[in-house]
Design an enzyme around this catalytic site. Structure first.
Site, PDB file in Angstrom:
ATOM      1  N   SER A  30       0.819  -1.216   0.000  1.00 15.95           N
ATOM      2  CA  SER A  30       0.000   0.000   0.000  1.00 15.95           C
ATOM      3  C   SER A  30       0.857   1.272   0.000  1.00 15.95           C
ATOM      4  O   SER A  30       0.483   2.282  -0.613  1.00 15.95           O
ATOM      5  CB  SER A  30      -0.948  -0.003   1.196  1.00 15.95           C
ATOM      6  OG  SER A  30      -0.220  -0.118   2.401  1.00 15.95           O
ATOM      7  N   GLY A  98       7.526  -8.994   2.642  1.00 12.92           N
ATOM      8  CA  GLY A  98       6.845 -10.179   2.096  1.00 12.92           C
ATOM      9  C   GLY A  98       5.435 -10.355   2.615  1.00 12.92           C
ATOM     10  O   GLY A  98       4.820 -11.392   2.403  1.00 12.92           O
ATOM     11  N   GLY A 100       3.024  -9.086   1.389  1.00 18.15           N
ATOM     12  CA  GLY A 100       2.230  -9.270   0.169  1.00 18.15           C
ATOM     13  C   GLY A 100       2.700 -10.464  -0.648  1.00 18.15           C
ATOM     14  O   GLY A 100       2.225 -10.689  -1.759  1.00 18.15           O
ATOM     15  N   GLU A 106      11.000  -8.490  -5.085  1.00 23.02           N
ATOM     16  CA  GLU A 106      11.402  -7.249  -4.405  1.00 23.02           C
ATOM     17  C   GLU A 106      12.899  -7.286  -4.090  1.00 23.02           C
ATOM     18  O   GLU A 106      13.620  -6.315  -4.326  1.00 23.02           O
ATOM     19  CB  GLU A 106      10.598  -7.072  -3.113  1.00 23.02           C
ATOM     20  CG  GLU A 106       9.133  -6.774  -3.371  1.00 23.02           C
ATOM     21  CD  GLU A 106       8.285  -6.759  -2.108  1.00 23.02           C
ATOM     22  OE1 GLU A 106       7.278  -6.051  -2.105  1.00 23.02           O
ATOM     23  OE2 GLU A 106       8.603  -7.471  -1.136  1.00 23.02           O
TER      24      GLU A 106
HETATM   25  C1  5RP Z   1       5.043  -6.935  -0.028  1.00 16.70           C
HETATM   26  C2  5RP Z   1       5.862  -6.164   0.928  1.00 16.70           C
HETATM   27  C3  5RP Z   1       5.336  -4.825   1.338  1.00 16.70           C
HETATM   28  O1  5RP Z   1       6.284  -3.864   1.022  1.00 16.70           O
HETATM   29  C4  5RP Z   1       5.065  -4.835   2.815  1.00 16.70           C
HETATM   30  O2  5RP Z   1       4.109  -5.879   3.083  1.00 16.70           O
HETATM   31  C5  5RP Z   1       4.521  -3.504   3.325  1.00 16.70           C
HETATM   32  O3  5RP Z   1       3.277  -3.250   2.785  1.00 16.70           O
HETATM   33  P1  5RP Z   1       2.422  -1.972   3.154  1.00 16.70           P
HETATM   34  O4  5RP Z   1       3.128  -0.790   2.610  1.00 16.70           O
HETATM   35  O5  5RP Z   1       1.076  -2.239   2.517  1.00 16.70           O
HETATM   36  O6  5RP Z   1       2.298  -1.922   4.659  1.00 16.70           O
HETATM   37  O7  5RP Z   1       6.904  -6.558   1.377  1.00 16.70           O
HETATM   38  O8  5RP Z   1       5.593  -8.203  -0.281  1.00 16.70           O
END
Ligand code: 5RP
Length: 226
Positions: A30, A98, A100, A106
């Site tokens: 996000s 991770g 997501g 990444e």
């Molecule tokens: C996805 C990630 C994201 O960067 C992490 O989960 C942070 O997400 P957000 O900005 O929605 O809090 O590593 O794999």
């Protein structure tokens, strides 16, 4: 001020670091999504020539939506990568990523960038990695059982990440499974290597190479450097 407001503040500050002609690593989540939108706005308003290399399917779709031309690591190196995180250890700036399920792509983009800048709100800061968040481990599906056993032998509690509105495991952009490991992280540099040494593991979500962290706080955006 909500965490969402703080994420937007950070995204707006981060986009100021982009210069004409740069190749930018586009993170996932996000916070990274807000950054991608802000970058798209700058490109339109200032007619910048900037290219993006996405770290996930989601980042690619957002970049296309906001008019950011995309290239690949086959052709270009990354000048700066901007990405979110699930936890940031205050003293070391080590991360867990991770949430997501996209940490493999990444890490490929973020570690290979000339600069890796992390964007978080203050709720992500922790004293010790693993305090609130498990370590995501991307695993080749045929190896999930033996990898889970190896992770348990290392002292972790290993759980298969399950889908929402989909029965069974989450399947990553690379066609693999995610095992979330709840464990204390004493030596992040060693643990990052040790987990990746288990046959069947593609990549884990401990990140130990970070240049800078921008933290959205109620008092403004703070920069943390090693
Ligand atoms: C996805 C990630 C994201 O960067 C992490 O989960 C942070 O997400 P957000 O900005 O929605 O809090 O590593 O794999």
């Amino acid at each position: 001020m909500s965490n969402e407001d703080l994420k937007l503040k950070v995204a707006k500050e981060a986009v100021k670091l982009v210069k004409d002609g740069m190749v930018i690593g586009l993170g996932t989540g996000s916070t990274a999504a807000l950054f991608i939108r802000e970058l798209g706005n700058r490109i339109q308003e200032e007619e910048l020539t900037v290219f993006g290399i996405p770290t996930s399917f989601e980042a690619k779709m957002l970049a296309m939506q906001y008019g950011i031309p995309l290239v690949t690591l086959d052709e270009y190196d990354v000048d700066i990568a901007f990405d979110g995180a699930d936890e940031v250890e205050k003293k070391t700036l080590f991360l867990i990523k991770g949430g997501g399920g996209c940490h493999t792509q990444e890490k490929i983009v973020d570690y290979n960038a000339n600069k890796f800048v992390v964007l978080v709100d203050e709720s992500k800061l922790v004293k010790k990695l693993g305090e609130k968040f498990p370590i995501p481990v991307e695993v080749i599906p045929s190896a999930y059982r033996v990898v889970m056993r190896a992770l348990s032998e290392m002292g972790g509690e290993a759980v298969i990440r399950l889908g929402e509105r989909k029965r069974g495991p989450v399947i990553t952009d690379n066609g693999n499974m995610i095992i979330d490991v709840f464990m204390k992280v004493d030596d992040a540099v060693e643990l990052e290597k040790e987990i990746n040494n288990i046959p069947g593991v593609v990549e884990n979500g401990i990140f130990t190479k970070v240049d800078k962290v921008l933290v959205g706080t109620k008092k403004g955006v703070k920069t943390l450097k090693k």
